[in-house]
Design an enzyme around this catalytic site. Structure first.
Site, PDB file in Angstrom:
ATOM      1  N   ARG B 257       5.980   4.892  -7.888  1.00  0.00           N
ATOM      2  CA  ARG B 257       6.092   3.611  -7.186  1.00  0.00           C
ATOM      3  C   ARG B 257       5.890   2.516  -8.224  1.00  0.00           C
ATOM      4  O   ARG B 257       4.773   2.276  -8.667  1.00  0.00           O
ATOM      5  CB  ARG B 257       4.990   3.546  -6.132  1.00  0.00           C
ATOM      6  CG  ARG B 257       5.080   2.389  -5.151  1.00  0.00           C
ATOM      7  CD  ARG B 257       3.766   2.207  -4.400  1.00  0.00           C
ATOM      8  NE  ARG B 257       2.813   1.432  -5.174  1.00  0.00           N
ATOM      9  CZ  ARG B 257       1.494   1.556  -5.097  1.00  0.00           C
ATOM     10  NH1 ARG B 257       0.940   2.427  -4.298  1.00  0.00           N
ATOM     11  NH2 ARG B 257       0.703   0.788  -5.848  1.00  0.00           N
ATOM     12  N   HIS B 261       1.829  -1.436  -3.604  1.00  0.00           N
ATOM     13  CA  HIS B 261       1.971  -0.591  -2.409  1.00  0.00           C
ATOM     14  C   HIS B 261       2.838  -1.275  -1.358  1.00  0.00           C
ATOM     15  O   HIS B 261       3.793  -0.700  -0.845  1.00  0.00           O
ATOM     16  CB  HIS B 261       0.586  -0.270  -1.834  1.00  0.00           C
ATOM     17  CG  HIS B 261       0.637   0.378  -0.498  1.00  0.00           C
ATOM     18  ND1 HIS B 261       1.141   1.648  -0.311  1.00  0.00           N
ATOM     19  CD2 HIS B 261       0.286  -0.066   0.745  1.00  0.00           C
ATOM     20  CE1 HIS B 261       1.081   1.963   0.981  1.00  0.00           C
ATOM     21  NE2 HIS B 261       0.572   0.939   1.633  1.00  0.00           N
ATOM     22  N   TYR B 270      -6.027  -1.644  -9.587  1.00  0.00           N
ATOM     23  CA  TYR B 270      -6.421  -0.233  -9.700  1.00  0.00           C
ATOM     24  C   TYR B 270      -5.591   0.614 -10.668  1.00  0.00           C
ATOM     25  O   TYR B 270      -5.860   1.797 -10.816  1.00  0.00           O
ATOM     26  CB  TYR B 270      -6.451   0.420  -8.320  1.00  0.00           C
ATOM     27  CG  TYR B 270      -5.188   0.230  -7.492  1.00  0.00           C
ATOM     28  CD1 TYR B 270      -4.041   0.986  -7.749  1.00  0.00           C
ATOM     29  CD2 TYR B 270      -5.142  -0.689  -6.449  1.00  0.00           C
ATOM     30  CE1 TYR B 270      -2.895   0.822  -7.001  1.00  0.00           C
ATOM     31  CE2 TYR B 270      -3.996  -0.861  -5.694  1.00  0.00           C
ATOM     32  CZ  TYR B 270      -2.880  -0.106  -5.966  1.00  0.00           C
ATOM     33  OH  TYR B 270      -1.742  -0.262  -5.220  1.00  0.00           O
TER      34      TYR B 270
HETATM   35  C1  LIG Z   1      -2.904   7.736   9.295  1.00  0.00           C
HETATM   36  C2  LIG Z   1      -2.841   6.543   8.411  1.00  0.00           C
HETATM   37  N1  LIG Z   1      -3.915   6.231   7.661  1.00  0.00           N
HETATM   38  C3  LIG Z   1      -3.908   5.163   6.862  1.00  0.00           C
HETATM   39  C4  LIG Z   1      -2.805   4.347   6.793  1.00  0.00           C
HETATM   40  C5  LIG Z   1      -2.794   3.117   5.867  1.00  0.00           C
HETATM   41  N2  LIG Z   1      -1.863   3.395   4.777  1.00  0.00           N
HETATM   42  C6  LIG Z   1      -0.585   2.983   4.826  1.00  0.00           C
HETATM   43  S1  LIG Z   1       0.307   3.614   3.576  1.00  0.00           S
HETATM   44  C7  LIG Z   1      -1.018   4.394   2.925  1.00  0.00           C
HETATM   45  C8  LIG Z   1      -0.862   5.215   1.678  1.00  0.00           C
HETATM   46  C9  LIG Z   1       0.242   6.204   1.844  1.00  0.00           C
HETATM   47  O1  LIG Z   1       0.391   6.934   0.666  1.00  0.00           O
HETATM   48  P1  LIG Z   1       1.589   7.933   0.498  1.00  0.00           P
HETATM   49  O2  LIG Z   1       1.560   8.929   1.619  1.00  0.00           O
HETATM   50  O3  LIG Z   1       1.502   8.483  -0.875  1.00  0.00           O
HETATM   51  O4  LIG Z   1       2.899   7.069   0.690  1.00  0.00           O
HETATM   52  P2  LIG Z   1       3.373   5.842  -0.204  1.00  0.00           P
HETATM   53  O5  LIG Z   1       2.714   4.634   0.331  1.00  0.00           O
HETATM   54  O6  LIG Z   1       2.972   6.128  -1.620  1.00  0.00           O
HETATM   55  O7  LIG Z   1       4.841   5.809  -0.007  1.00  0.00           O
HETATM   56  C10 LIG Z   1      -2.148   4.169   3.682  1.00  0.00           C
HETATM   57  C11 LIG Z   1      -3.484   4.709   3.382  1.00  0.00           C
HETATM   58  C12 LIG Z   1      -1.711   4.686   7.600  1.00  0.00           C
HETATM   59  N3  LIG Z   1      -0.610   3.953   7.637  1.00  0.00           N
HETATM   60  N4  LIG Z   1      -1.757   5.790   8.391  1.00  0.00           N
END
Ligand SMILES: Cc1ncc(C[n+]2csc(CCOP(=O)(O)OP(=O)(O)O)c2C)c(N)n1
Ligand SMILES: Cc1ncc(C[n+]2csc(CCOP(=O)(O)OP(=O)(O)O)c2C)c(N)n1
Ligand SMILES: [Mg+2]
Ligand SMILES: [Mg+2]
Lengths: 320, 356, 320, 356
Positions: B257, B261, B270
């Site tokens: 990425r 985020h 971070y």
């Molecule tokens: C169940 C849940 N917990 C927390 C969140 C908050 N949140 C949104 S994206 C994210 C990180 C997701 O990481 P990843 O699965 O690696 O996907 P990326 O964002 O890197 O595409 C978090 C913690 C959420 N959307 N859903």
């Protein structure tokens, strides 16, 4: 019409709906070969095969989650959660997905599924086997909640739930499974979701109950001029029938076995306090389980509302 | 009775197109030059969308948006392998998938601007609404695939999610269910090394994400997620397996990425700039460009023309999205159930009367 | 006393409690290096180190589950769920374990933990980022539920929650995080759990609200002789303060942003209908979100109770 | 850039004592003859409890009860390796663990008779209440172990669960957390081949349960769960690793549930008598008996004396349990919170007055 207990009635409903509609499939823990720990799905595997009757791994969130997927594809899955106390791991799937998929997709996708689960106390089973947390599911826009009170209601409501275009949480009062037999019609027979039933007419007081508390309320109030309402559907609930009765009697007692605070009785009382205040002659009383976890066998009878407490509430109301 | 080895496993990785634009011909999947050019154009279009979304967010014209910068190959390459009729379950960061599948960019803008109508997937496409709740859509993919197989439809199902999602209970329960029932499903993880501020190495102690499939008795493979050919080849093979009754596959796309985020995040808190710089060198679009250039399909003029075309498409999409009339406030009621409940009917009136 | 917004107040409470008591630890997604997506835990990792400030994998059930384990061992974990919409995967841990461990072990083990989570609508974030399902947690015997309404309440209540011997769900109204600054005391300062606060005295009507609806209710009713109660603790709630006020005013309006059916307003209305019926001059009105999922940005303002609806309810009541 | 193998894994199995009572001396853990005799006596005592519980249930003197028949070695062998102060998280089928740890059998009977007081673990022991909800206690073990390490206590934590539990989301989330934080925790799965009516092969498509640890970056090992020495040796090694900062271990005890799932179940509906017969030949108690007999520690007279002693202990426990006065009905309120809430205080009065 043959006399059947609730287990037989539910089993018949499933069998008939599966015969009627090949979209109906059944899944859950031990629902296949074992026929379900209460035998509700007995014989279905033999009759409909492994593709329509699926013994799943021990994973409630995935049971509901895969059922959601099946319903998105156009099937009508009936998922069994072995006891209501094990539905909480699937809470997120129910709240965040089943309840919202239609809305989230503005109607493009929907989740016509049924989640059946044994519900309520009184069988002296281990912890988490006697839950009645129906109120949780009534606070989920997008979910319907149905609670039959006997074999024939059970059959007709389960058929309706399966045919319903939206997700239904179907709560089966475990204590009633084999308690009574009733005439239960064969064949195409449904009870509409969303309608309460006046079990007994009366004019001095309105008593509202559902599930296994209905039978107890009816027995407790034999000697009173009470109008007794079997709610049947908790969400969306039939406020019309309730308000009509309250207009007539001016007194209400609500009986449920769930803990009092934020139990479904609260919603009923609030609706009455909002819409029928001028008819009320006294307080809206709730006779409920106390605010504690359901106790194990040795103490559970002190938890469940009994006839004495129901009558005491009615007598108190009659003094107004 | 010594301590005996009873099972052995290995995890493999597929690389086809390297950062310099060289390909391993032996591994190159059967793609026509038109296909390759089309892939490139989809990479460009996805990036153009992404770029525009970031500006729109800065201007307050859409809400929080998650950039796909750096992940375009994982998205375009996998979606390119899909067939009409397949079902797709995106997470919330799949602009490139949507665009490759032909999901209208205007609808996407509408959605990111806070209008649910953007998730009403047009008929003919089977793209589920984004799953904001991380990983919880994985079991749905299994159920859809089971239903499709029951119906004897030659349909495959693909679920997308991130590295963070692999920690969720629903990942496990869904994968395990898929292993047991073996329906036609493909799980595609975009391991972009970060879940907000949590690096991959602190998300799980497993050396690879691909090896997690070992727990479920089906194949997991890692592919270079910035290599559009490797992603395409692995997805294609997994889809063939799915369609032919071979059951599920898990594909870990090893990518990065490059952006924050979301627009609400500040990644500088971070992670190091140098890490990001390293990954920029592995840019998925640039390496396909180099390859196409070698083949003679790319020129600066073509790029200019392509950029212009992409901007035109995205401009039009933004215009269409912003020209859509505001949703009717009654819409908040109309698709909760098939019909209105009595209480909703009453509430709708209050809403209508009081208006606030 | 320095002026602080709610983010700063919560951050201060955490820092001070961690300094005061080495049993206090913090865990959750992005709470460490990032300082939390709303910066509530900013600076804690630097100050207290990785053993006390733990960035966890993305796994809500395990966040709460490991916090339960830590509390069983005698620590006082403060777990952050990133948004309330992601608390449902941890529902089972909260309901089946945190709420019941003390009772299940007849007092031998207990779970003194806090689950903090941003709560409520109004920040125009994606789906599931604007939830207010407090009623679920109020229907869990064994769980306390606290909702601050501003910076100073937030600091004092969070300190109390951390010191509480039982599990507390601590809901932080996201819309208020940076909305206002208030004088917030440094040092040992607590607000007792279980006590409501009369924000404004009045005699014509009682308005009950909490969280971000409080501010809205206060503003809406500036021109009315309303007694306004900030509930602060929803479970166990302060019925005494409510009933005292209702006795005085005879009219009640309850404001919350959660969907109406089985929202916490139902419990309040039911309690009033049960205990203060003779004081009531009119219906108990609820001004709430409708029975739908919280809409996205374009429509959310039609979901949230606004000043006009609050005033309309009060005006209706004043006609009784 | 071919398809490269990037990781390889293997799963091992430990067997020490075979069904005929032969041991692999090289693998035998350091156990005195007293220890071995004590182990045998615990196997017998556990089985005696189990047997009695089944009769009590038939007589309506206790409620539903889950038999441990066949699983005694997995329970006694693992618990035998624990030290004073260690924390133990049972599922609901761990009579042999409780008994080995010195948890009073009278309390156990009280619990199975539906009296919560049976789960009030005596001070000095750290045995959590049974977790009826399958697998959901696994994350607690991780948290306890993290807390113990934070406190610099040389304490290890052991969580018990069944093969069915490995399908649960909490198994996954807890294991993953354990892999990341590496606290002193040992996970012991009694793979008794059945989760009620669902056979192990339909619970998961993984060839072994032990291999599931690969997903979390720590060791998983299979042991013959009917071999008390193998179970003990593996647990001991895992506990040493835990205490010395080496992190978590997953032990799959390969065993068999010889009885029905619980007294409410009828296993004949879903499994063959011949399968059960096969497993009876691998009885854990019988094989240790044979070994002890070879060593000269066992005789028929000793067995008679031992059986009598065990019966005496269990008789006394039943008597004590049944002599306990009924719990006070106010008990349903007193341990929900540290104190009573106002509404509970009111309810307590109603309960007291109306009595029904
Ligand atoms: C169940 C849940 N917990 C927390 C969140 C908050 N949140 C949104 S994206 C994210 C990180 C997701 O990481 P990843 O699965 O690696 O996907 P990326 O964002 O890197 O595409 C978090 C913690 C959420 N959307 N859903
Ligand atoms: C979460 C949950 N779901 C369902 C049940 C009902 N149930 C009790 S035991 C059991 C099977 C457990 O199998 P396994 O984990 O292998 O343990 P075993 O019974 O074999 O010891 C089931 C489904 C439960 N107790 N908890
Ligand atoms: Mg990621
Ligand atoms: Mg088992």
């Amino acid at each position: 019409m043959p006399a059947r207990n609730m287990v037989q009635a539910l089993n018949l409903a499933l069998r008939e709906e599966m015969e009627r509609d090949d979209r109906v499939v059944v899944l859950g823990e031990d629902v296949g070969k074992d026929g379900g720990v209460f035998r509700i799905t007995d014989g279905l595997l033999e009759r409909f095969g492994e593709e329509r009757v699926m013994d799943t791994p021990l994973a409630e969130s995935a049971i509901v989650g895969t059922a959601i997927g099946m319903s998105l594809y156009g099937l009508r899955p009936v998922a069994e959660i072995q006891f209501m106390g094990f539905i909480y791991p699937a809470f997120d799937q129910i709240f965040s997905h089943a309840a919202r998929m239609r809305n989230r997709s503005r109607g493009r996708f929907s989740c016509p599924l049924v989640i059946r689960t044994p519900y309520g106390a009184g069988i002296k089973a281990p912890e988490l086997h006697e839950e009645s947390t129906e109120a949780f599911f009534c606070h989920m826009p997008g979910i319907k909640v149905v609670v039959p009170s006997g074999p024939s209601m059970a059959k007709g409501l389960l058929a309706s739930a399966i045919r319903d275009p939206d997700p239904v949480v179907f709560l089966e009062p475990t204590r009633l499974y084999r308690l009574v037999k009733e005439e239960v019609p064969d064949g195409d027979y449904t009870i509409p979701i969303g309608q309460a039933r006046v079990v007994r007419e009366g004019s001095a007081i309105t008593a509202i109950a559902w599930g296994s508390m209905l039978e107890r309320t009816v027995r407790a109030l034999e000697d009173f001029d009470a109008e007794i309402i079997d709610l049947l559907t908790l969400s969306p609930f039939d406020s019309e029938t309730i308000l009509r009765s309250v207009d007539k009697t001016g007194r209400v007692v609500i009986v449920h076995e769930a803990p009092r605070t934020c139990g479904f009785g609260a919603e009923l009382a609030a609706t009455i306090a909002e819409e029928a205040i001028l008819s009320l002659r006294g307080p809206v009383l709730r006779v409920t389980g106390p605010d504690v976890p359901v106790p194990l066998a040795k103490l559970v009878d002190h938890y469940l509302p009994g006839a004495a407490r129901i009558r005491a509430a009615v007598e108190e109301l009659l003094r107004y | 009775m010594p301590r005996t080895v009873i099972e052995t496993f290995s995890v493999t990785r597929l690389d086809i197109l390297d950062a310099e634009g060289n390909v391993d011909e032996a591994l190159l999947p059967p793609l026509s030059s038109d296909d390759m050019v089309r892939m490139y154009e989809l990479l460009v279009l996805s990036r153009t969308f992404d770029d525009r979304a970031l500006s729109l967010q800065r201007e307050g014209r859409i809400g929080t948006y998650p950039s796909i910068l750096g992940q375009e190959a994982a998205q375009v390459g996998s979606a390119f392998a899909l067939e009409q009729g397949d079902w797709v379950l995106p997470s919330f960061r799949e602009t490139g998938v949507h665009i490759t599948l032909g999901y209208s960019p205007a609808l996407l803008f509408q959605y990111w601007a806070g209008d649910e109508r953007g998730l009403a997937c047009p008929e003919g496409l089977n793209v589920l609404p984004v799953s904001v709740s991380v990983g919880t859509h994985i079991p749905h993919a299994v159920g859809i695939a089971m239903a499709a197989r029951y119906r004897r439809d030659r349909v495959a199902v693909v679920a997308y999610f991130g590295d963070g999602a692999t920690s969720k209970g629903d990942f496990h329960e869904g994968f395990n269910m898929a292993g047991v029932f073996r329906p036609p499903v493909v799980f595609i993880c975009q391991n972009n090394q970060w879940a907000i501020s949590v690096p991959r190495t602190r998300q799980t102690a497993a050396a690879t994400l691909a090896q997690k499939a070992i727990a479920y008795g089906f194949e997991g493979i890692q592919v270079d997620g910035n290599d559009v050919f490797a992603v395409y080849a692995a997805t294609r093979r997994a889809l063939e397996r799915a369609r032919s009754g071979g059951g599920p596959t898990f594909i870990e796309c090893f990518t990065y990425r490059l952006s924050h985020h979301t627009t609400a995040d500040d990644a500088d808190r971070y992670r190091s700039a140098s890490e990001v710089e390293e990954w920029k060198k592995r840019d998925p679009q640039e390496r396909l460009r180099r390859y196409l250039e070698k083949l003679g399909y790319w020129s600066e003029g073509y790029q200019r023309e392509l950029d212009e075309r992409a901007r035109g498409i995205i401009d039009a999409a933004v215009r269409a999205a912003e020209a859509a009339p505001l949703p009717d406030r009654r819409d908040i009621f109309t698709t909760v159930f098939e019909g209105l409940t009595p209480s909703q009917a009453r509430e709708l009136e209050v809403l209508h009367d009081a208006g606030a």
